[in-house]
Scaffold this active site. Structure first.
Site, PDB file in Angstrom:
ATOM      1  N   GLY A 235       0.806  -1.231   0.000  1.00  0.00           N
ATOM      2  CA  GLY A 235       0.000   0.000   0.000  1.00  0.00           C
ATOM      3  C   GLY A 235       0.834   1.274   0.000  1.00  0.00           C
ATOM      4  N   ASN A 308       3.985   5.190   9.233  1.00  0.00           N
ATOM      5  CA  ASN A 308       2.887   4.939   8.293  1.00  0.00           C
ATOM      6  C   ASN A 308       2.001   3.763   8.694  1.00  0.00           C
ATOM      7  OD1 ASN A 308       1.593   4.666   5.438  1.00  0.00           O
ATOM      8  ND2 ASN A 308       2.662   2.717   5.783  1.00  0.00           N
ATOM      9  N   ALA A 309       2.555   2.783   9.446  1.00  0.00           N
ATOM     10  CA  ALA A 309       1.771   1.581   9.773  1.00  0.00           C
ATOM     11  C   ALA A 309       0.468   1.995  10.428  1.00  0.00           C
ATOM     12  CB  ALA A 309       2.565   0.675  10.706  1.00  0.00           C
ATOM     13  N   GLY A 310      -0.627   1.395   9.979  1.00  0.00           N
ATOM     14  CA  GLY A 310      -1.923   1.755  10.558  1.00  0.00           C
ATOM     15  C   GLY A 310      -2.931   0.658  10.302  1.00  0.00           C
ATOM     16  N   LYS A 315     -16.429   0.068  13.578  1.00  0.00           N
ATOM     17  CA  LYS A 315     -17.718  -0.277  14.220  1.00  0.00           C
ATOM     18  C   LYS A 315     -18.277   1.027  14.779  1.00  0.00           C
ATOM     19  CE  LYS A 315     -18.688  -4.825  14.962  1.00  0.00           C
ATOM     20  NZ  LYS A 315     -19.611  -5.397  14.033  1.00  0.00           N
ATOM     21  N   TYR A 376     -10.533   4.999  15.040  1.00  0.00           N
ATOM     22  CA  TYR A 376      -9.549   5.383  14.012  1.00  0.00           C
ATOM     23  C   TYR A 376      -9.368   6.910  13.989  1.00  0.00           C
ATOM     24  CZ  TYR A 376      -7.486   5.585   9.278  1.00  0.00           C
ATOM     25  OH  TYR A 376      -6.671   5.817   8.195  1.00  0.00           O
TER      26      TYR A 376
HETATM   27  P1  NAD Z   1      -2.567  -1.038   4.362  1.00  0.00           P
HETATM   28  O1  NAD Z   1      -3.456  -1.793   5.297  1.00  0.00           O
HETATM   29  O2  NAD Z   1      -2.589  -1.417   2.916  1.00  0.00           O
HETATM   30  O3  NAD Z   1      -1.056  -1.085   4.865  1.00  0.00           O
HETATM   31  C1  NAD Z   1      -0.716  -0.899   6.218  1.00  0.00           C
HETATM   32  C2  NAD Z   1       0.578  -1.648   6.506  1.00  0.00           C
HETATM   33  O4  NAD Z   1       0.882  -1.471   7.897  1.00  0.00           O
HETATM   34  C3  NAD Z   1       0.454  -3.165   6.249  1.00  0.00           C
HETATM   35  O5  NAD Z   1       1.542  -3.629   5.500  1.00  0.00           O
HETATM   36  C4  NAD Z   1       0.442  -3.737   7.658  1.00  0.00           C
HETATM   37  O6  NAD Z   1       0.992  -5.052   7.737  1.00  0.00           O
HETATM   38  C5  NAD Z   1       1.301  -2.724   8.417  1.00  0.00           C
HETATM   39  N1  NAD Z   1       1.061  -2.795   9.860  1.00  0.00           N
HETATM   40  C6  NAD Z   1      -0.124  -2.865  10.502  1.00  0.00           C
HETATM   41  N2  NAD Z   1       0.066  -3.014  11.818  1.00  0.00           N
HETATM   42  C7  NAD Z   1       1.409  -3.053  12.017  1.00  0.00           C
HETATM   43  C8  NAD Z   1       2.225  -3.208  13.165  1.00  0.00           C
HETATM   44  N3  NAD Z   1       1.686  -3.381  14.384  1.00  0.00           N
HETATM   45  N4  NAD Z   1       3.561  -3.201  13.018  1.00  0.00           N
HETATM   46  C9  NAD Z   1       4.131  -3.040  11.788  1.00  0.00           C
HETATM   47  N5  NAD Z   1       3.402  -2.899  10.667  1.00  0.00           N
HETATM   48  C10 NAD Z   1       2.053  -2.914  10.778  1.00  0.00           C
HETATM   49  O7  NAD Z   1      -2.958   0.491   4.550  1.00  0.00           O
HETATM   50  P2  NAD Z   1      -2.671   1.769   3.596  1.00  0.00           P
HETATM   51  O8  NAD Z   1      -3.938   2.082   2.884  1.00  0.00           O
HETATM   52  O9  NAD Z   1      -1.450   1.609   2.811  1.00  0.00           O
HETATM   53  O10 NAD Z   1      -2.499   2.908   4.714  1.00  0.00           O
HETATM   54  C11 NAD Z   1      -1.232   3.341   5.188  1.00  0.00           C
HETATM   55  C12 NAD Z   1      -1.442   4.461   6.184  1.00  0.00           C
HETATM   56  O11 NAD Z   1      -2.190   5.499   5.577  1.00  0.00           O
HETATM   57  C13 NAD Z   1      -2.234   4.044   7.420  1.00  0.00           C
HETATM   58  O12 NAD Z   1      -1.732   4.705   8.553  1.00  0.00           O
HETATM   59  C14 NAD Z   1      -3.632   4.511   7.099  1.00  0.00           C
HETATM   60  O13 NAD Z   1      -4.385   4.731   8.255  1.00  0.00           O
HETATM   61  C15 NAD Z   1      -3.337   5.790   6.359  1.00  0.00           C
HETATM   62  N6  NAD Z   1      -4.411   6.257   5.467  1.00  0.00           N
HETATM   63  C16 NAD Z   1      -4.806   5.556   4.379  1.00  0.00           C
HETATM   64  C17 NAD Z   1      -5.817   6.057   3.550  1.00  0.00           C
HETATM   65  C18 NAD Z   1      -6.279   5.348   2.309  1.00  0.00           C
HETATM   66  O14 NAD Z   1      -7.127   5.871   1.608  1.00  0.00           O
HETATM   67  N7  NAD Z   1      -5.767   4.187   1.971  1.00  0.00           N
HETATM   68  C19 NAD Z   1      -6.424   7.272   3.870  1.00  0.00           C
HETATM   69  C20 NAD Z   1      -5.994   7.959   4.991  1.00  0.00           C
HETATM   70  C21 NAD Z   1      -4.980   7.461   5.771  1.00  0.00           C
END
Ligand code: NAD
Length: 472
Positions: A235, A308-310, A315, A376
């Site tokens: 991602g 970045n991890a999230g 719910k 969140y």
């Molecule tokens: P994703 O779920 O595709 O990727 C998140 C990555 O974080 C995964 O590879 C996961 O394994 C890793 N991760 C989760 N928990 C972890 C932990 N405890 N330790 C280490 N790694 C961990 O999500 P994404 O869409 O790529 O989002 C990345 C960031 O951007 C996140 O913080 C998300 O909240 C934020 N975000 C995303 C969007 C969107 O539209 N996709 C919008 C706003 C914010």
């Protein structure tokens, strides 16, 4: 995930019916193809010109329809008259310096400068308005006039079409530590280039950076620097890792052991390090520092950490339990506070370097809230609070460490690919650019905030959302 609207609207019948066409945005380090026009409202200041010139651009002066920019023209019959110098028929960007604007009447100069520029703006063109921090502007009318710029820029962002964007940059001119052209250059470079493709209607503050940060804007700003990216296995995180590697960084890509395959693939692709680590582990910070010291030598230090991890565990609050609540706050917020505390120890081998940067990843949900996402949104709003508090810490500022965040809107990833189709289509359209962003758009914004040349940019939360109406 393919953008259904883009597929449907590329159909010739849809075009004939006038269905709006999402524009292919200019991306990467590409500058506008047309000239960059400099204009002023409320009086001239050299800052915008100097910052643009630092990028190696030769701004083409446009003398617009305001009193200070009229020129004398001689007719065929020998009579002279005052006329505004015309704009070029197509322009790539307009940079409007409104830092000297102090009255409500001065706002007419903004209209007068922008009107012809907007008409001439090329696809993916740029409007960058420069103002001062309103509270430093002095008299109430001056504060009001400077604040008015925000209303103008946010409205223009919504009016622009074909991938063009408008943003406001506020600088400090009337304080003890005024913003210099060198402070401003990295922001100007980001906003004019395709790197800011999905950033519109935003307000950024550029202050004055520590001497250690008086670095040049470069196309490989992280050459030889260690950059840690959490959640880099897929991602947005994978794209952040790739973008830092493109820009010269030695990337340490961190992800949970269960995400190992994706993580190894990303690390291999970019010639970086894979570190399998759950960031919620109590010793996560120590393990990151130990990895850096072991792989790059005892003297090595981290230039940038990107949190970045999230995760999401959606719910309605009435139905959410302690586990869903706690796990999201733990991964998205608490873990990074512990990691920061460890890495900020100046004596720790492999810790964060002076002159380095911390970048958090918030979300528009953390600004506007979102149904079913109280946990969140709490975690992401918390990231915003953390960034502001840390950036205001004089001890960190004295070490030249900047702390910023991005707040992505709708980004095309696996996470958003799982949304119900109707919700996803709506989310893609309710922004000024009428399309979803790409992971690289978030990555580019993070790269800009973390760059050594952005030392004067701290405490900022930059939305990468195409000016989404959510949280507007
Ligand atoms: P994703 O779920 O595709 O990727 C998140 C990555 O974080 C995964 O590879 C996961 O394994 C890793 N991760 C989760 N928990 C972890 C932990 N405890 N330790 C280490 N790694 C961990 O999500 P994404 O869409 O790529 O989002 C990345 C960031 O951007 C996140 O913080 C998300 O909240 C934020 N975000 C995303 C969007 C969107 O539209 N996709 C919008 C706003 C914010």
């Amino acid at each position: 995930m393919a953008d259904l609207m883009q597929i449907l609207t590329s159909n010739p019948i849809a075009r004939q019916l006038g269905v709006p066409q999402p524009t292919n945005l200019r991306r990467g380090r590409e500058l506008p193809s047309g000239p960059v026009v400099l204009a002023t409202a409320g009086g001239a200041s050299a800052l915008a010109r100097e910052a643009v010139e630092l990028l190696g651009l030769t701004p083409q002066d446009a003398l617009v329809d305001t009193p200070q920019t009229r020129v004398t023209q001689t007719d065929d019959d020998g009579r002279t008259r005052e006329v505004p110098t015309p704009y070029p028929s197509t322009i790539g960007a307009v940079v409007l310096d409104a830092t000297a604007l102090t009255t409500i009447e001065d706002l007419e100069g903004v209209r007068g400068a922008l009107r012809p520029a907007l008409k001439a703006l090329e696809p993916s063109g740029r409007v960058v308005v420069l103002g001062v921090e309103p509270e430093t502007a002095g008299a109430p009318t001056a504060v009001a006039a400077q604040q008015a710029l925000e209303g103008i820029v946010r409205s223009v962002g919504k009016e622009l079409r074909k991938g063009a964007t408008a943003n406001l940059v506020r600088v400090d001119l009337l304080t003890d530590a005024p913003t210099t052209a060198a402070d401003l250059a990295s922001t100007m470079s980001f906003l004019l280039e395709g790197r800011s493709a999905y950033v519109s209607g935003q307000v950024l503050h550029v202050g004055h950076g520590a001497a250690a940060h008086a670095a040049e804007v470069s196309s490989r700003p992280f050459e030889g620097q260690v950059v840690v990216v959490t959640g880099a296995g897929r991602g947005i995180g994978a794209s952040i890792a790739e973008t830092f590697a493109r820009d010269g960084a030695l990337v340490v890509a961190v992800d949970v052991p269960a995400g190992g395959e994706g993580l190894a693939a990303v690390a291999n692709r970019i010639g970086g390090q894979a570190l399998q680590l759950d960031i919620t582990a109590p010793d996560a910070g120590e393990r990151i520092a130990a990895h850096v010291a072991q792989r790059f030598g005892e003297a090595a230090r981290i230039h940038t950490v990107v949190h970045n991890a999230g995760i999401t565990r959606d719910k309605l609050l009435v139905n959410t339990d302690e586990e869903r609540w706690g796990s999201v706050l733990e991964v998205n917020l608490a873990a990074q506070t512990r990691i920061n505390a460890v890495l900020l120890d100046p004596a720790l081998p492999g810790g964060l370097d002076d002159g380095g940067s911390i970048v958090g990843v918030a979300s528009t949900s953390g600004i506007a809230g979102n149904r079913g996402q109280a946990n969140y949104a709490a975690s992401k709003a918390g990231v915003i609070g953390l960034v502001r508090a840390m950036a205001a810490d004089p001890a960190l500022a004295a070490r030249g460490i900047t702390v910023n965040a991005v707040a992505p809107g709708f980004i095309e990833t696996e996470m958003t690919g799982k949304m119900p189709m109707a919700t996803r289509e709506v989310a893609r359209r309710i922004n000024s650019l009428q399309q979803g962003g790409r992971p690289v758009d978030v990555a580019e914004a993070i790269g800009y905030l973390a760059a050594p040349a952005s030392g004067a940019v701290s405490g900022q939360v930059l939305r990468v959302c195409g000016q989404s109406q959510i949280g507007a």
